[in-house]
Design a protein around this motif. Structure first.
Motif, PDB file in Angstrom:
ATOM      1  N   LEU A   6      73.895  32.514 -51.877  1.00 53.96           N
ATOM      2  CA  LEU A   6      73.243  33.895 -51.106  1.00 53.96           C
ATOM      3  C   LEU A   6      71.911  34.069 -51.530  1.00 53.96           C
ATOM      4  N   SER A   7      71.000  34.190 -50.445  1.00 54.23           N
ATOM      5  CA  SER A   7      69.588  34.638 -50.864  1.00 54.23           C
ATOM      6  C   SER A   7      69.241  35.718 -49.933  1.00 54.23           C
ATOM      7  N   PHE A   8      68.029  36.124 -50.387  1.00 53.26           N
ATOM      8  CA  PHE A   8      67.352  37.118 -49.516  1.00 53.26           C
ATOM      9  C   PHE A   8      65.817  36.814 -49.128  1.00 53.26           C
ATOM     10  N   ASP A   9      65.448  36.779 -47.754  1.00 53.40           N
ATOM     11  CA  ASP A   9      63.995  36.659 -47.390  1.00 53.40           C
ATOM     12  C   ASP A   9      63.624  38.014 -47.255  1.00 53.40           C
ATOM     13  N   ALA A  10      62.631  38.135 -48.145  1.00 51.85           N
ATOM     14  CA  ALA A  10      61.983  39.663 -48.365  1.00 51.85           C
ATOM     15  C   ALA A  10      60.817  39.479 -47.287  1.00 51.85           C
ATOM     16  N   ALA A  11      60.145  38.542 -46.605  1.00 49.87           N
ATOM     17  CA  ALA A  11      59.326  38.731 -45.451  1.00 49.87           C
ATOM     18  C   ALA A  11      60.002  39.104 -44.373  1.00 49.87           C
ATOM     19  N   GLN A  12      61.446  38.745 -44.256  1.00 45.44           N
ATOM     20  CA  GLN A  12      61.992  39.116 -42.855  1.00 45.44           C
ATOM     21  C   GLN A  12      63.027  40.264 -43.061  1.00 45.44           C
ATOM     22  N   GLY A  13      63.405  40.686 -44.504  1.00 47.21           N
ATOM     23  CA  GLY A  13      64.426  41.458 -44.515  1.00 47.21           C
ATOM     24  C   GLY A  13      65.821  41.235 -44.283  1.00 47.21           C
ATOM     25  N   ARG A  14      65.983  39.757 -44.401  1.00 48.88           N
ATOM     26  CA  ARG A  14      67.534  39.311 -44.157  1.00 48.88           C
ATOM     27  C   ARG A  14      67.970  38.724 -45.358  1.00 48.88           C
ATOM     28  N   PHE A  15      69.423  38.609 -45.432  1.00 48.98           N
ATOM     29  CA  PHE A  15      70.351  37.918 -46.230  1.00 48.98           C
ATOM     30  C   PHE A  15      70.732  36.462 -45.546  1.00 48.98           C
ATOM     31  N   PHE A  16      70.723  35.580 -46.166  1.00 56.38           N
ATOM     32  CA  PHE A  16      71.085  34.369 -45.727  1.00 56.38           C
ATOM     33  C   PHE A  16      71.774  33.232 -46.640  1.00 56.38           C
ATOM     34  N   ALA A  17      72.729  32.219 -46.274  1.00 56.70           N
ATOM     35  CA  ALA A  17      73.386  31.741 -47.214  1.00 56.70           C
ATOM     36  C   ALA A  17      72.364  30.277 -47.267  1.00 56.70           C
ATOM     37  N   SER A  18      71.940  29.670 -48.218  1.00 55.77           N
ATOM     38  CA  SER A  18      71.070  28.662 -48.440  1.00 55.77           C
ATOM     39  C   SER A  18      71.743  27.613 -48.810  1.00 55.77           C
TER      40      SER A  18
END
Length: 1000
Positions: free
Chosen positions: A154-166
């Motif tokens: 589980l990761s977080f993209d700070a530029a988009q403000g979104r959580f995603f599975a990588s």
């Protein structure tokens, strides 16, 4: 209408951009090309070398130079009175990685996403684990293994403000409904401010009207991260780490709640619930049949056409669309609506539209599609078959049967390949079609007891026996051409299915657009509404089209090696040769129905370059000599065959994972063990081998190949490839040149063996076999073999290269002058000894070609023919005639000319006529037996033609003609006979015009 006089295909990518194309525009114009034909220009997967993995239809690919670069190219070509044609990909999009916004939307929101109806997803899968979800078969090993190993995170993209599975390069967005749970996990620790952030998402649902609120909440996360950094979010992610059992289980439960299901890539063939391009799990089919999707996919292309930037479109893989007829008609209508917006100098010109379509022999492109023809595979097949000697068919068939250890015909191998592909690669597509027909059957009392399994069984047999790519029903009913092909499939299915299934077969046949004609058993399906019949026929087509492509072009073509020059896209390897009359008939039909279709001899998808095929065609003329040569080479190289078995210590899942996450290049090694050679001739060695009972047809062990690599069939095909691809000027003593050649052949060999899917495949590598095959190749091409096999190989190529060059020049001129628009694939104006991609997409040195372009007749380049300038000259002179007399070749009549005399079978001739203007085209064929052994140029000695002549059209009797290709001015006698000893004295081809018609 904008009708190109000729096109030149360019493969664009980050290494060859619009600006690189601009640098060549002066050369393209000087060559005589009227339109540049561009590979897809929309934004594709980062680093794409082909552009067919589109990720954004709305913008021009920035890697190519963006729209500004395209406009610069358009300005450059327009300044030279040229135009642009663009390749479009309306059937599928690239979905790997994290760049396709449409696909990410449905991963995030499922069927509630704004783009849920853009892709062909079965949201009602019979598998409970997939209902409402999208299968994501991207893992290199089973899900449990990858989860436990920590490769799913589980990761977080700070530029988009979104959580995603990588996972590797892949990103799978987490639905915002689950954000509160993730954020509150950190709020109980050192970061209580996360509670406020979680509140933004509290009470959120998946309904579309909630999506704007979710985006606003994600913006709040982005703003917070930009101020406070990523550390607070790291605490949230720690609760889903794979390092501990509890957090790993928490991650698993989170993933199970998403609208995607991560899965091992091997599950795709059996379980995928969305339509792919063929069996490629990184290309998802787009529902272009929906009006809103069509408009979104084509908005950019339509705008560029309206602005005058492009003049036409090439539609990729039209058979992948739900209804090609309806699609093409809609495209023509939409383009027509934009004609009035075109710049004034274009006079509202009609768009030029061609479709990529494989046509079987006798299959016709429907007239009512509103397109200008195909992209030219049909012509490529015709002209190649014309150059093959039918007398070679029987001996080469016998030789192949012996070498391969099987007397099976190509058709039998094709059926076997179809069954394999359907069972192993397209099982989910077959399931989907069977479910669709089963649902229809359940709605009627008369057919409710026809089971899914029975329907699947008979549907599989119909697909296996279906002889062309697909049907094109009209209003739910099969057309007459469809019906003829379907009945072939029906007869095959009746023979292969149990009698107890015949009632089900009759129902399925009727549901696929049948109406009880011609004795077909009537059933309840005959009364089905058109909508349901269209659905059934569409589902069937979505099986047969990819099945044909994968089973034939990508499997059987690599298993059947009678003569590889006939194993080409658009061709049937079972059809060995085409006579002159049949060639004329095909051209007359094209001139009548689609006079502006593209005609090609090379494409970005060809299996072998046009000059490879032309050289290999010579083997059909010397079948006995070639058989003896194969035997001799087999004996000579037998000591280098490598035994192989299961490679110990190979972790299959690790190999799979490496294939998914990274691409590794197998290192090369050349065994230093030398082989002693003798001075015996090839014929002598062949005789000795025969006496000893040795041949390549060694008795194989059970299974697809013997226990030595590469195996008899693969070895035979390897020798053909070496002969066909050997470049002009390569010396057998040139160690560096041979090394580079061997690397190219090794790349082909690996692909060929995996495509054959016998000992190894893309899905299950036999690394021991692949390594042994590669070692065999490098052994036989090793420098220490320069006085052995390498010398023999080089000498054999020297024996046939002039006849091969004659074939090349003949097919070049025929492409330039037959009915249709000649398409020149980048770089093939010089000799083209490329192999299947990526070899045929190597960089092209246009500067070198520009330097070779001269105004002198091609005949003056014949003495230096190996450098390719004579071929370039033929292209240039023919395109010049098309430029100065466009009506003659674009609109002129096609008149087959009779060849008579002792060498009549060795030539083909026709006239193009428009009004009082004529052009006479003459080309040499089957020249091997006519060439003097002492000569060094690709030309039949004029005396060898004897009294062979062609009969000219009456108006040309007794009139002087001038050859565009040479200074010759042959004249017919009073009876209108033009002798080939006069017409073909300077070159193996001639393009004759009257005085007053510009001829270069």
């Amino acid at each position: 209408m904008t009708v190109p006089r000729s096109t030149l295909r360019l493969q664009l990518h980050s290494g060859f951009t619009f600006d690189d194309a601009i640098a060549g525009v002066d050369y393209f114009a000087a060559l005589g090309v009227s339109h540049l034909y561009l590979s897809p220009i929309t934004r594709a997967m980062p680093g794409s070398l082909h552009g067919y993995d589109t990720i954004d239809y709305t913008c021009v690919n920035p890697e190519l130079g963006g729209e500004a670069g395209l406009l610069r190219l358009a300005e450059a070509v327009h300044a030279r009175q040229m135009g642009l044609i663009a390749d479009i990909v309306p059937n599928h999009m690239g979905i790997a990685g994290s760049d396709n916004a449409w696909w990410l939307d449905i991963l995030e929101w499922g069927r509630h996403g704004a783009h849920a109806r853009y892709f062909d997803v079965d949201w009602h899968s019979p598998d409970p684990a997939l209902r409402g979800k999208v299968l994501a078969p991207c893992l290199g090993a089973p899900y449990g293994e990858e989860l436990a190993a920590g490769r799913i995170a589980l990761s977080f993209d700070a530029a988009q403000g979104r959580f995603f599975a990588s996972y590797g390069e892949h990103r799978f967005p987490i639905c915002p409904v689950d954000y509160p749970m993730i954020l509150r996990g950190a709020a109980h620790g050192e970061h209580p401010e996360m509670t406020a952030l979680a509140d933004h998402f509290e009470g959120l649902t998946v309904q579309p009207e909630q999506h704007p609120r979710a985006r606003a909440a994600q913006e709040a996360l982005r703003a917070f991260a930009s101020t406070h950094g990523a550390k607070p979010f790291d605490a949230a992610l720690a609760g889903y780490s794979s390092n501990a059992t509890a957090s790993r289980e928490r991650l698993h439960r989170l993933l199970e709640r998403q609208f995607f299901r991560l899965a091992w890539w091997r599950t795709a063939a059996d379980e995928i619930n969305w339509r792919r391009f063929f069996d490629i799990g990184t290309l998802a089919a787009v529902r272009t049949e929906r009006a809103e999707v069509f408009d979104a996919v084509h908005a950019l292309a339509l705008r560029l056409f309206a602005q005058g930037v492009i003049d036409g479109l090439r539609v990729d893989h039209v058979d992948g669309l739900v209804d090609p007829r309806e699609y093409c008609q809609r495209l023509r209508e939409k383009l027509g609506e934009r004609e009035s917006e075109r710049p004034p100098q274009l006079d509202g010109s009609r768009a030029y539209v061609v479709v990529e379509k494989i046509l079987a022999r006798g299959e016709a492109l429907p007239n009512d599609w509103g397109v200008d023809g195909t992209t030219g595979y049909d012509f490529m097949n015709d002209v190649s078959a014309l150059l093959h000697d039918p007398q070679g068919e029987a001996p080469l068939t016998a030789t192949w049967s012996e070498l391969s250890g099987s007397a099976r015909t190509y058709a039998e191998l094709a059926f076997e390949a179809r069954r394999k592909i359907l069972a192993e690669n397209l099982s989910s597509e077959l399931d989907r079609a069977a479910r669709g027909i089963h649902r229809i059957a359940r709605e009627q009392s008369a057919t409710r007891d026809f089971t899914f399994t029975a329907i699947r069984r008979v549907l599989a047999e119909l697909a296996v026996y279906f002889p062309v790519y697909r049907m094109y029903p009209h209003n739910g009913s099969r057309t007459a051409p469809d019906d003829a092909y379907f009945r072939q499939a029906l007869e095959g299915a009746r023979r292969s299915t149990a009698r107890g299934d015949h009632a089900v077969l009759a129902y399925v046949a009727a549901s696929l657009g049948g109406d009880g004609r011609d004795g077909e058993p009537r059933s309840a399906a005959s009364a089905l509404p058109n909508r349901e019949r269209r659905t059934a026929a569409t589902l069937f087509a979505q099986v047969t089209a990819p099945l044909a492509a994968k089973a034939l072009e990508d499997t059987a073509f690599y298993r059947y090696g009678r003569l590889l020059s006939r194993n080409e896209v658009g061709a049937d390897p079972g059809e060995f040769a085409l006579d002159v009359d049949a060639f004329h008939a095909a051209n007359l039909e094209r001139a009548r129905r689609f006079p502006y279709a593209l005609i090609a001899t090379a494409t970005h998808d060809h299996k072998r370059g046009e000059d490879v095929r032309a050289r290999l065609a010579v083997l059909s003329e010397i079948a006995d000599d070639w058989t003896a040569t194969l035997r001799a080479w087999s004996t000579l190289n037998a000591p280098h065959r490598r035994a192989f078995g299961s490679a110990p210590g190979i972790d299959e899942t690790a190999a799979d994972r490496a294939e998914v996450l990274a691409t590794s290049e197998m290192g090369s090694s050349i065994d230093a063990v030398s082989m002693s050679t003798t001075g015996a001739s090839m014929a002598g060695r062949a005789a000795a081998a025969s006496q000893a009972g040795l041949s390549m047809a060694c008795t194989p062990l059970p299974g697809p190949t013997p226990n030595w690599a590469p195996g008899p069939a693969a070895e035979a095909m390897l020798y053909q490839t070496l002969v066909g691809a050997w470049p002009y000027g390569l010396e057998h003593t040139d160690a560096k040149g041979i090394q580079a050649f061997a690397e190219r052949i090794a790349q082909w060999q690996l692909k060929a063996s995996r495509e054959a899917k016998q000992q190894t495949s893309w899905h299950a590598h036999d690394e021991a076999y692949e390594a042994a095959s590669r070692a065999f190749l490098f052994d036989i091409l090793a420098p220490q073999r320069r006085d052995g096999f390498l010398r023999e190989l080089s000498s054999f190529v020297a024996r046939i290269e002039r006849a091969g060059a004659i074939n090349s020049l003949s097919q070049t001129l025929l492409r330039m002058t037959c009915p249709g628009v000649p398409d020149l694939y980048q770089g093939t104006e010089l000799w083209d000894f490329s192999l299947v991609d990526p070899d045929n997409r190597r960089p092209v040195d246009f500067d070198a070609r520009r330097a070779c372009l001269v105004d002198t007749p091609p005949s003056e380049q014949l003495r230096n023919w190996r450098d390719g300038r004579v071929k370039l000259g033929v292209v240039h002179r023919a395109l010049t005639l098309r430029a100065v007399s466009p009506a003659l070749v674009l609109e002129g009549s096609y008149l087959p000319l009779t060849v008579t005399g002792p060498r009549a079978r060795h030539a083909v001739a026709f006239a193009r006529q428009h009004g009082d203007a004529y052009a006479i085209v003459i080309a040499t064929r089957l020249a091997s037996s006519l060439i003097s052994e002492s000569g060094d140029v690709p030309l039949v000695d004029p005396a060898a033609w004897g009294e062979t002549s062609i009969t000219l059209p009456p108006p040309l009797a007794g009139r002087a003609l001038f050859d565009c290709m040479s200074p010759a001015a042959p004249k017919a006698d009073g009876a209108g006979r033009l002798y080939l000893r006069d017409a073909l004295s300077a070159l193996p081809v001639a393009l004759l015009v009257e005085e007053g018609v510009p001829h270069g």
